[in-house]
Design a protein around this motif. Structure first.
Motif, PDB file in Angstrom:
ATOM      1  N   LYS A 183     -11.177   6.648   4.922  1.00 13.76           N
ATOM      2  CA  LYS A 183     -11.599   6.950   3.543  1.00 13.76           C
ATOM      3  C   LYS A 183     -13.002   6.397   3.262  1.00 13.76           C
ATOM      4  N   CYS A 240      -6.370   4.137   7.996  1.00  8.10           N
ATOM      5  CA  CYS A 240      -6.442   5.099   6.869  1.00  8.10           C
ATOM      6  C   CYS A 240      -7.586   4.719   5.946  1.00  8.10           C
ATOM      7  N   ASN A 241      -7.666   3.432   5.630  1.00  8.53           N
ATOM      8  CA  ASN A 241      -8.702   2.948   4.709  1.00  8.53           C
ATOM      9  C   ASN A 241     -10.099   3.100   5.311  1.00  8.53           C
ATOM     10  N   GLU A 268       0.833  -1.222   0.000  1.00  9.51           N
ATOM     11  CA  GLU A 268       0.000   0.000   0.000  1.00  9.51           C
ATOM     12  C   GLU A 268       0.865   1.268   0.000  1.00  9.51           C
TER      13      GLU A 268
END
Lengths: 152, 125
Positions: B124, B120-121, B24
């Protein structure tokens, strides 16, 4: 001489230096018997990383080692080439890591400075004449080095 | 994903960069103090940051606050030798997501960063 550091304090730093080398290089160090010395009797090797201590305790922690040992340490940490920049940096980082880890025992009132690195043999370490420190002679691989802890 | 490594030690910055083994992370930037980190952060807008605490010219605590004020969704992993619990708690209160104590192994680094990336994902959506 005024006794400023307890045996328990010294254990914290001995455990810290052992842990650093075991975790970072997968090799154990040999620690010899620590001894008390005065600031003017502290002898340093090719490179010395010094951390100033302030807050609830006052003094310094230093790691001093030969260029040859530091070159091997840099390579052992995964670098392909031991440049002068990396050799200079690594001795400060070892002193910083051991001092920072000591807060696990001493708490957040044990405040540490950024590392200062000396090259060569200064006339004296910038400590007052009254400062006493424990020298912890150690050996990593075949290389001797010293950890010095001077605290009030 | 863009990542910023902030540490005053050259050998630590290089170690973190070399040992990251997470697909990633596509682009890595570095800074050697808090002040430089803020500049790099504004220019490249990384989503993930590793942050040392004891540094000259703006320490990590101050820098965490600055970065979070610029982008509250930044995920920051503090990587420091300061091993007491109070320091870790303070860093998290100021906006860091996690804390990894130096010295660290390659697997500890990747495990901590993988958790950050998962977070983080989540942010989002």
């Amino acid at each position: 001489m005024i006794k400023e550091i307890s045996e328990k304090d010294i254990e914290v730093f001995i455990n810290g230096i052992k842990y650093y080398f075991r975790t970072s290089t997968n090799e154990d160090i040999v620690v010899e018997t620590p001894y008390l010395t005065s600031a003017k009797q502290i002898t340093v090797d090719d490179y010395t990383g010094i951390i100033g201590i302030s807050g609830e305790r006052k003094g310094f922690v230093l790691v001093t080692a030969s260029e040859e040992m530091l070159r091997h340490l840099v390579l052992s940490l995964g670098e392909e080439t031991a440049t002068q920049d990396l050799i200079h940096d690594v001795v400060g980082e070892v002193a910083n890591t051991i001092s920072g880890n000591a807060r696990r025992s001493f708490g957040p009132g044990f405040m540490i400075s950024v590392p200062m690195v000396l090259q060569g043999q200064p006339e004296r370490i910038g400590a007052s004449k009254e400062t006493n420190g424990y020298v912890i002679p150690s050996r990593w691989n075949t290389f001797p080095f010293q950890l010095v802890v001077a605290l009030k | 994903m863009k990542m910023l490594i902030v540490d005053d030690s050259l050998i630590v910055r290089r170690k973190i960069e070399r040992e990251i083994n997470l697909p990633e992370v596509e682009e890595i930037f570095t800074a050697h103090n808090g002040q430089e980190a803020v500049e790099v952060f504004k220019t490249y807008e990384p989503e993930l940051v590793t942050m040392d605490l004891t540094m000259p010219n703006m320490d990590g605590t101050e820098c965490v606050k600055k970065l979070v004020s610029i982008n509250p969704n930044t995920v920051i992993l503090v990587i420091s030798a300061l091993a007491d619990q109070a320091t870790a708690i303070k860093a998290v209160k100021q906006g860091a997501y996690g804390f990894l104590c130096k010295p660290f192994t390659e697997s500890e680094l990747n495990e901590a960063l993988a958790k950050c990336i998962a977070f983080c994902n989540e942010l989002k959506g």
